[in-house]
Design an enzyme around this catalytic site. Sequence first.
Site, PDB file in Angstrom:
ATOM      1  N   GLN A 152       0.862  -1.174   0.000  1.00 47.02           N
ATOM      2  CA  GLN A 152       0.000   0.000   0.000  1.00 47.02           C
ATOM      3  C   GLN A 152       0.904   1.231   0.000  1.00 47.02           C
ATOM      4  O   GLN A 152       1.462   1.598   1.030  1.00 47.02           O
ATOM      5  CB  GLN A 152      -0.939  -0.045   1.204  1.00 47.02           C
ATOM      6  CG  GLN A 152      -1.771  -1.334   1.236  1.00 47.02           C
ATOM      7  CD  GLN A 152      -2.823  -1.410   0.147  1.00 47.02           C
ATOM      8  OE1 GLN A 152      -3.728  -0.584   0.085  1.00 47.02           O
ATOM      9  NE2 GLN A 152      -2.696  -2.391  -0.759  1.00 47.02           N
ATOM     10  N   ARG A 183      -4.271   3.444   4.835  1.00 47.49           N
ATOM     11  CA  ARG A 183      -3.591   4.187   3.766  1.00 47.49           C
ATOM     12  C   ARG A 183      -4.044   3.660   2.402  1.00 47.49           C
ATOM     13  O   ARG A 183      -4.469   2.508   2.252  1.00 47.49           O
ATOM     14  CB  ARG A 183      -2.086   4.089   3.908  1.00 47.49           C
ATOM     15  CG  ARG A 183      -1.499   2.721   3.717  1.00 47.49           C
ATOM     16  CD  ARG A 183       0.059   2.742   3.761  1.00 47.49           C
ATOM     17  NE  ARG A 183       0.542   3.246   5.029  1.00 47.49           N
ATOM     18  CZ  ARG A 183       1.235   4.387   5.174  1.00 47.49           C
ATOM     19  NH1 ARG A 183       1.552   5.116   4.128  1.00 47.49           N
ATOM     20  NH2 ARG A 183       1.628   4.777   6.365  1.00 47.49           N
ATOM     21  N   ALA A 217     -11.658   2.132   4.842  1.00 46.03           N
ATOM     22  CA  ALA A 217     -10.731   1.330   4.050  1.00 46.03           C
ATOM     23  C   ALA A 217      -9.906   2.207   3.104  1.00 46.03           C
ATOM     24  O   ALA A 217     -10.104   3.421   3.025  1.00 46.03           O
ATOM     25  CB  ALA A 217     -11.513   0.285   3.264  1.00 46.03           C
ATOM     26  N   HIS A 218      -9.018   1.566   2.374  1.00 41.31           N
ATOM     27  CA  HIS A 218      -8.086   2.327   1.528  1.00 41.31           C
ATOM     28  C   HIS A 218      -8.806   3.042   0.382  1.00 41.31           C
ATOM     29  O   HIS A 218      -9.759   2.547  -0.181  1.00 41.31           O
ATOM     30  CB  HIS A 218      -6.947   1.460   0.992  1.00 41.31           C
ATOM     31  CG  HIS A 218      -7.335   0.214   0.286  1.00 41.31           C
ATOM     32  ND1 HIS A 218      -6.398  -0.659  -0.192  1.00 41.31           N
ATOM     33  CD2 HIS A 218      -8.540  -0.334  -0.015  1.00 41.31           C
ATOM     34  CE1 HIS A 218      -7.006  -1.667  -0.765  1.00 41.31           C
ATOM     35  NE2 HIS A 218      -8.294  -1.510  -0.670  1.00 41.31           N
ATOM     36  N   ASN A 219      -8.319   4.258   0.112  1.00 42.62           N
ATOM     37  CA  ASN A 219      -8.781   5.067  -1.015  1.00 42.62           C
ATOM     38  C   ASN A 219     -10.211   5.570  -0.874  1.00 42.62           C
ATOM     39  O   ASN A 219     -10.791   6.071  -1.836  1.00 42.62           O
ATOM     40  CB  ASN A 219      -8.612   4.301  -2.340  1.00 42.62           C
ATOM     41  CG  ASN A 219      -7.154   3.950  -2.578  1.00 42.62           C
ATOM     42  OD1 ASN A 219      -6.722   2.815  -2.407  1.00 42.62           O
ATOM     43  ND2 ASN A 219      -6.375   4.968  -2.904  1.00 42.62           N
TER      44      ASN A 219
END
Lengths: 326, 326, 326
Positions: A183, A203, A224-226
Site C-alpha cells: 500500500q 492508507r 478502508a483504503h482510497n
Amino acid sequence: MSLRLGAIVDALGGELHGAHPDAEVARIAPLESAGEDALSFLSNPRYQAQLADSRAACVIVAPALREAALARGACIVAPDPYVYFARVTQLWARAHGQGPARGIHPSAVVHEEAQVHPTAWVGPLCVVERGAVIGAHTQLKSRVTVGERCVLGERCIVHPGVVIGADGFGFAHERGEWIKIEQLGAVRIGDDVEIGANTCIDRGALDDTVIEDGVKLDNLIQIAHNVHIGRHTAMAGCSAVAGSTRIGAHCTIAGAASIVGHLQLADNVHISTNTVVTHSISRPGQYTGVFPMDENAQWEKNAATLRQLHRLRERIRALEQKTQGG
Amino acid sequence: MSLRLGAIVDALGGELHGAHPDAEVARIAPLESAGEDALSFLSNPRYQAQLADSRAACVIVAPALREAALARGACIVAPDPYVYFARVTQLWARAHGQGPARGIHPSAVVHEEAQVHPTAWVGPLCVVERGAVIGAHTQLKSRVTVGERCVLGERCIVHPGVVIGADGFGFAHERGEWIKIEQLGAVRIGDDVEIGANTCIDRGALDDTVIEDGVKLDNLIQIAHNVHIGRHTAMAGCSAVAGSTRIGAHCTIAGAASIVGHLQLADNVHISTNTVVTHSISRPGQYTGVFPMDENAQWEKNAATLRQLHRLRERIRALEQKTQGG
Amino acid sequence: MSLRLGAIVDALGGELHGAHPDAEVARIAPLESAGEDALSFLSNPRYQAQLADSRAACVIVAPALREAALARGACIVAPDPYVYFARVTQLWARAHGQGPARGIHPSAVVHEEAQVHPTAWVGPLCVVERGAVIGAHTQLKSRVTVGERCVLGERCIVHPGVVIGADGFGFAHERGEWIKIEQLGAVRIGDDVEIGANTCIDRGALDDTVIEDGVKLDNLIQIAHNVHIGRHTAMAGCSAVAGSTRIGAHCTIAGAASIVGHLQLADNVHISTNTVVTHSISRPGQYTGVFPMDENAQWEKNAATLRQLHRLRERIRALEQKTQGG
C-alpha cells in the site's frame, strides 16, 4: 468548579435576564435533573413543559420562549440554544483546565523525520512515523498511531487507540494464495476532524485515503483504503466504509451502517442505523435497510416465510390469473 | 522515487516492449489517472477501452492484449497482470526503504521468556508476554499485544492495535451472576498471516484458537476463542466469528459479516457483506442475507408488512383454497 | 503442570469417587478430546452418550449421573458441573502462576493525581489519567487507557486496547458545521466487571456513563455516552449501544447486536445476534431481527421481492375483495 453567568454572556453573547451577572452556576445539567446550582438549556420546543418544572438556576432558551422562561426564573436568550449550550461546554472545559495540551509526551515515539507543529499535542504512548505531519493545535490523545507520510490538518482531535495509515487490505490471487499489494499511498486528513477511539483509517493502495475538513468520526469505525469522505460528514460508531468509496459532504452515517466498496454517495445523503449500502446514491435523502426486531417466536415465523417470498409472489400471480380468468 | 523498467523485468520476468530498459517510472498509478511518468496495469479486460486513452509511460498487460497495448506505447507483458502489479508494488516498497525492519524497538515490552526470532521485528510500544513466540521475518508494526504462550509463524504482518491472546469470553452462570472460566488455551498462528489494525484474536478456553497459513484478516475483526480458520481464507473489515466455529480453507468472508458459534464452514465458502451465518455450510458457494436498502419511506412500508409476513402467507393459502373450491 | 484430584475437592467441595485423592490430572479437556491425563466435565445431559466413550481420567458430573459416571471410571460429583468446572479453571490458573499481578508496570503512564489501589495492577503501556480511580484487585492487562476522573471498582479485569473515557460523540449543528459539545461527564464502572479487548466506553456528556457490578463485556464493543448497563448483564463481541440508552440487569446482548439511543430495556431481556433494537423493551424475553442467510441466487430473488412487499400485500387485499365479491 463554577462559572459566572456574566462571564458566559461576555464570552458567548446572548442576553441574561432575571439574574445578576455575578451569580454563579456550579454545573451544566439537563432540564429534568438540573439542581438549583445548574445551568440548563431548552433546545427542543417539544420539551417546553419541562421548563416550568425545572429547578435550574438559569436556562438557555430561544427568543420565542423568553417570557415562558422568565416566568420561571433566570434565563439566557440565544438564537440557537443547543449551539449556545455547546459553546458553554467549551467555555466550561477551558475554564476548568481541560483545554488542549501542547508538546510531545516523553513516552511517545515520534520519528525524527516527522513534523509535529509546536502547538500540537502528541500524548502518552503515541507513535508518529517517518514523514507524518501533525498540524497546528491538533491533539493525539494517547496510544494513537500515525503511519508514514500520513498528514493531519489543524485543530483535529484524535482519541486513544486510533490507527491512521495501516495498510489497506489489498491482495492479488494466485493459485489459491494471496499476494500482497504493498500500500504505497497515505492518509490525508483535513482541519477540524475528530476521530473516535480505536477507529482505523487505512492508507491508500496507490493514491491517498482522504478525509476532508470538519468530518467527525465516532469510535470503532473502519475506513478502508482510497475512501474519500466529504466535508462535514459525520459517521457514528461501528460504521464502516469499504475501499475506494466516495462519500459526499454533509452526509450522516448512523451507527453500524456499512457502505460497500467503489460506490459514490452524493452530498446530504443520510444512512440509517445498521443499513448496508450496496449501490451508489445520487439523490439526497434518508436511506434505510434494517430487519425489524420482533419477539423471537414471531421473527422465526416471518423469517421462515421470507425465505419463500419469491414463491409467495408467484402464488399471488397465479391467483390473480385465476380470478381474472374466472 | 523511481524505478527502471529494466530492473522490473529483471526481477519479476515478463517482456518489456516499446521502451528502453533504462527508461524510468516515477510512480505506479491506475490507468485512468496515470501520468506520463507512471507505470500502470490492465487486469480486467472490461477496462480495455481505458487502455488507448491512458497517458501511462508503460502498461502491464496480458499476452492477449500485447498488440492493443503496443499500438498505444510501451508495455510489459505478463501472464497475470494483477499478480505482476502486486509484485511490482513489493519491489517498489523494497526499493524505497519500506522493507521489513528487524529487532526489538526499545519502547516495546518483551518478556524475558518470550522468543523473538532475530529476523523478526517488534515495533514501538508492543507487548510480548511470557512464553510467546514470534517467528522469522514476522513484523509487529506498533502497539501490538501478543499474550502469554501465543505463537506466530514466519513472515506474518501484524498491524497496530492488534490484540492476540486476550481471554475468550467464557462464563458459567450461577444464581444470576457470571463465574469466570479461566481461558487456559492460547493462540496459534501459521506462516504468512496478515492481521489488520485493532483486530482481536482471543485465546482458547482449553484448546487453542488456530489461524492457519496464509490467512488474511482485515481491520477490527473479532475472532473468538477456539475458532479455527483454514489456510488462505480472507476476512474483510469488521467481520466476526463466534466461539468454536471452524472455517474451511480458501473461504472469503466479506465486511461486517458475522458467523455464530459452534458451526462448520466447508472449504471455498464465500459469505457476502453483512450476512449473518446461523447454521453450518457444507457446500461451497456464495451465501447472502442482507436487508435491501431503500428510501426510508419505502423501507418503512415494507418493514411493517414484513412483520406480518407469516399472516400474509396464510391469507394466500386461504385464497388458494377458496379459488380451488370455486 | 498438574493438579491433585484431592486438592480440587479440598478447595471446591464436591465428592471424589473412583480415584485416590493423590491421583493427578495434567490438563482440563472437553469430554470428546480428553486423554487419560485429563479432567473433564459433563454439564449438558444431552451429551451423556459421550460420557461412556471418554478416556478422561476423571469427569465432573451432576448427582443424577453419579452411577453412569462411576460405571466408566473416576468422577467428581457436584451440584452444577459447569460452575464447578469454571472454578477448577480458576484454581488451575492460580496454581500455575497465572494469578493476578499487582503494582504499576514501569512502562505505564499514570498521572500523579490518579488513585491506583495497592492491590491493583496497571500493566505495560497503560495510560491512567488525572483523577482516575482503579479499585482493589482490578487488573488493567496492557495498553489500556482510563481517562480523566473515570472510576473502576474492585476485581475488574480490563483487557488490552480498551479505552475508557474517550469523549462521547456529541455535536451541535450550525450552518452545516459541527460544533463540539465538550463531554464533561465521566465513566463509572462497578465491581467484578470484565471488559474485552479494544472495547470502548465513552464518558458522559453532562452526567456519567455507568456500568454496574458484574457486567461482562466482550471485545470490540461500543458503549456510547450516558449509557447505563444494569448488574450482571453480558454483551458479546462487536455489539454496540448508542447514547443515553438504559439496559436493565441480567440481560444478554448477543454478538454484533445494536441498540439505538435513548431507549429503555427491562431486566432479563435477551437480544439475539445481529439484531437491531430500535424501540424500548418493557417485557423480558428473547428478541430477534436477522435477515435469514440463503444461497446467493435465492437471496437475490427474495430480496427483490421484499422491496415490493407492501405492494404484494395490496395485491392480496385486492384478491380477497374480489373473491369475497365473487
